[in-house]
Design an enzyme around this catalytic site. Sequence first.
Site, short mmCIF file in Angstrom:
data_model
loop_
_atom_site.label_atom_id
_atom_site.label_comp_id
_atom_site.label_asym_id
_atom_site.label_seq_id
_atom_site.Cartn_x
_atom_site.Cartn_y
_atom_site.Cartn_z
CG ASP A 188 -23.03 -2.78 -52.74
OD1 ASP A 188 -22.64 -3.54 -53.65
OD2 ASP A 188 -22.91 -1.54 -52.81
CG ASP A 236 -24.54 9.79 -52.84
OD1 ASP A 236 -23.67 8.99 -53.26
OD2 ASP A 236 -25.56 9.40 -52.24
CG HIS A 266 -23.01 5.75 -52.56
ND1 HIS A 266 -24.05 6.22 -53.32
CD2 HIS A 266 -22.51 4.69 -53.24
CE1 HIS A 266 -24.18 5.48 -54.41
NE2 HIS A 266 -23.25 4.56 -54.39
CD GLU A 319 -26.90 6.28 -51.03
OE1 GLU A 319 -26.03 7.15 -51.22
OE2 GLU A 319 -27.51 5.74 -51.97
C1 GLP Z 1 -23.44 1.76 -56.84
C2 GLP Z 1 -22.75 0.72 -55.92
C3 GLP Z 1 -21.41 1.21 -55.48
C4 GLP Z 1 -20.71 1.79 -56.69
C5 GLP Z 1 -21.38 3.09 -57.05
C6 GLP Z 1 -20.89 3.69 -58.36
O1 GLP Z 1 -24.66 2.17 -56.42
N1 GLP Z 1 -23.50 0.34 -54.78
O2 GLP Z 1 -20.68 0.14 -54.91
O3 GLP Z 1 -19.38 2.06 -56.40
O4 GLP Z 1 -22.77 2.99 -56.98
O5 GLP Z 1 -21.44 3.04 -59.46
P1 GLP Z 1 -20.86 3.20 -60.92
O6 GLP Z 1 -19.53 2.53 -60.91
O7 GLP Z 1 -21.83 2.51 -61.82
O8 GLP Z 1 -20.74 4.65 -61.18
#
Ligand code: GLP
Length: 265
Positions: A67, A139, A141, A146
Amino acid sequence: MEIIVLETYHEISQVAAEIVVRSMQQTEKIVLGLATGSTPVGLYQELVARYKKNEVDFSNAVTFNLDEYVGLEPEHPQSYNSFMEQHLFGEINVPIKQQYIPPSNISNLKEIDRFCLWYEEEIQRHGGIDLQILGIGVDGHIGFNESSSSLQSRTRLTTLARSTIEANAKFFDRQIDVVPKMSITMGVGTIMEAKRCILLANGENKAKAVANAIEGPITASVPASALQMHPNTTILLDASAAKNLKHLEYYKWVYQNKRELETQM
Ligand code: GLP
């Protein structure tokens, strides 16, 4: 699902790196699906360290990132393009033409749709993703899918949830207003087609999402729960992220038995 619970973030990063390296050794050309966020940083550090020791060669690897935010200059320090350059691509030898990552600076809807179709086609053209790395949002995702994302969704434009914007504000000097509100993300259906998935989670703030994803119902409200239907997924958790799991002792016992069998072989 294989659920591996280890004590620390360092340990899960090491095991994840071992899975990536072994998968690469088993094939001439690997197609990797890559994630961003703080979670995979330890894994990438380990891959870089092994690359620098000549233990792994990325020249035949093709990478597809999950993404990217919409509305940031690609050079913006918090774009996922910059993240990948800083934590992985700038340090290893994946040829640039084999690095696929959505651009952060297209905002025209038609162009975004065209890009998303092309991205899916390119994944297919390379034979599909062999190994997809995933983190998980607070959440539940995956990517930027989402709650309410169809479990068959494909690469597309999505809007970030308020909780995601708040969580990701940590990368934008805690300024919620400057966090982009939209993204381009691979869909849940796209992720589910990967031959193998590894989801990493660490820290207590992920415990609820992890429990919902692993032990809750399969629901678009928790996109990561779709992985319950994936035939080859490994979930790597540190002790804090695993703490709400009802069947924690069972998962540890399964892993212990597997380790014992492996050492006998
Ligand atoms: C982000 C990314 C995800 C990631 C998640 C967790 O928004 N789009 O791909 O896995 O949220 O992020 P973090 O590893 O910083 O907790």
